[in-house]
Design a protein around this motif. Structure first.
Motif, PDB file in Angstrom:
ATOM      1  N   VAL A   7      32.903  25.829  35.730  1.00  0.00           N
ATOM      2  CA  VAL A   7      33.400  27.129  35.283  1.00  0.00           C
ATOM      3  C   VAL A   7      32.963  28.171  36.292  1.00  0.00           C
ATOM      4  O   VAL A   7      31.905  28.032  36.927  1.00  0.00           O
ATOM      5  CB  VAL A   7      32.899  27.468  33.848  1.00  0.00           C
ATOM      6  CG1 VAL A   7      31.394  27.648  33.818  1.00  0.00           C
ATOM      7  CG2 VAL A   7      33.612  28.672  33.282  1.00  0.00           C
ATOM      8  N   ASP A   8      33.787  29.188  36.488  1.00  0.00           N
ATOM      9  CA  ASP A   8      33.421  30.267  37.393  1.00  0.00           C
ATOM     10  C   ASP A   8      34.075  31.560  36.927  1.00  0.00           C
ATOM     11  O   ASP A   8      35.148  31.538  36.317  1.00  0.00           O
ATOM     12  CB  ASP A   8      33.845  29.950  38.833  1.00  0.00           C
ATOM     13  CG  ASP A   8      33.106  30.817  39.837  1.00  0.00           C
ATOM     14  OD1 ASP A   8      31.868  30.679  39.921  1.00  0.00           O
ATOM     15  OD2 ASP A   8      33.758  31.629  40.514  1.00  0.00           O
ATOM     16  N   VAL A   9      33.408  32.664  37.222  1.00  0.00           N
ATOM     17  CA  VAL A   9      33.880  33.999  36.862  1.00  0.00           C
ATOM     18  C   VAL A   9      33.859  34.863  38.113  1.00  0.00           C
ATOM     19  O   VAL A   9      32.890  34.833  38.875  1.00  0.00           O
ATOM     20  CB  VAL A   9      32.955  34.618  35.780  1.00  0.00           C
ATOM     21  CG1 VAL A   9      33.375  36.034  35.454  1.00  0.00           C
ATOM     22  CG2 VAL A   9      32.936  33.758  34.536  1.00  0.00           C
ATOM     23  N   VAL A  10      34.939  35.617  38.322  1.00  0.00           N
ATOM     24  CA  VAL A  10      35.052  36.488  39.490  1.00  0.00           C
ATOM     25  C   VAL A  10      35.417  37.896  39.029  1.00  0.00           C
ATOM     26  O   VAL A  10      36.347  38.064  38.234  1.00  0.00           O
ATOM     27  CB  VAL A  10      36.135  35.962  40.471  1.00  0.00           C
ATOM     28  CG1 VAL A  10      36.365  36.936  41.608  1.00  0.00           C
ATOM     29  CG2 VAL A  10      35.746  34.590  40.996  1.00  0.00           C
ATOM     30  N   LEU A  11      34.684  38.885  39.532  1.00  0.00           N
ATOM     31  CA  LEU A  11      35.053  40.279  39.286  1.00  0.00           C
ATOM     32  C   LEU A  11      36.156  40.648  40.277  1.00  0.00           C
ATOM     33  O   LEU A  11      35.956  40.578  41.494  1.00  0.00           O
ATOM     34  CB  LEU A  11      33.854  41.199  39.456  1.00  0.00           C
ATOM     35  CG  LEU A  11      32.751  41.055  38.416  1.00  0.00           C
ATOM     36  CD1 LEU A  11      31.564  41.943  38.757  1.00  0.00           C
ATOM     37  CD2 LEU A  11      33.295  41.414  37.046  1.00  0.00           C
ATOM     38  N   VAL A  12      37.301  41.039  39.767  1.00  0.00           N
ATOM     39  CA  VAL A  12      38.472  41.274  40.607  1.00  0.00           C
ATOM     40  C   VAL A  12      38.226  42.399  41.612  1.00  0.00           C
ATOM     41  O   VAL A  12      38.560  42.247  42.791  1.00  0.00           O
ATOM     42  CB  VAL A  12      39.722  41.556  39.739  1.00  0.00           C
ATOM     43  CG1 VAL A  12      40.926  41.870  40.616  1.00  0.00           C
ATOM     44  CG2 VAL A  12      40.013  40.364  38.827  1.00  0.00           C
ATOM     45  N   THR A  13      37.638  43.506  41.190  1.00  0.00           N
ATOM     46  CA  THR A  13      37.416  44.620  42.130  1.00  0.00           C
ATOM     47  C   THR A  13      36.444  44.229  43.236  1.00  0.00           C
ATOM     48  O   THR A  13      36.648  44.588  44.398  1.00  0.00           O
ATOM     49  CB  THR A  13      36.900  45.882  41.419  1.00  0.00           C
ATOM     50  OG1 THR A  13      35.764  45.551  40.620  1.00  0.00           O
ATOM     51  CG2 THR A  13      37.969  46.502  40.552  1.00  0.00           C
TER      52      THR A  13
END
Length: 116
Positions: A7-13
């Motif tokens: 699983v991974d999470v990325v902040l778009v900005t």
């Protein structure tokens, strides 16, 4: 049988800022087909590639362009592994990938299951 999950999470900005700072990053991380997508979609695909790497045990020498995230006719995302990624997946016995992408505000998330 489950071979691995990631699983991974990325902040778009933040991801957009990194792409602006280092334009070559887009070419290094994404296939030609992926490069044409908007930043939000690229962030989700980067999260998916990171999740694939985690599901495989974060192998050294993985080429980011050997993992492409495609969308099927029904609109569902799926993993296309070739080269270095396919080699590791085959060695671990991966027969099928399960992928879920999600966006909420400034967050792009990916969940991957590698199945044998």
């Amino acid at each position: 049988m489950i071979i691995g999950i990631g699983v991974d999470v990325v902040l778009v900005t933040r991801f957009k800022q990194q792409l602006a700072k280092a334009p070559a990053l887009r070419d290094r991380l994404f296939t030609p087909a992926e490069r044409e997508l908007n930043t939000r979609s690229l962030a989700a695909r980067f999260a998916a590639k990171e999740a694939v790497a985690k599901a495989l045990g974060a192998p050294a020498g993985m080429n980011w362009q050997h993992c492409q995230i495609d969308i099927d006719a029904a609109g569902a995302p799926h993993v296309v592994a070739i080269g270095t990624v396919a080699d590791v997946a085959d060695a671990k016995g991966v027969k099928k990938w399960h992928l879920s992408l999600s966006h909420d505000g400034d967050v792009a998330t990916a969940m991957v299951v590698a199945e044998g």
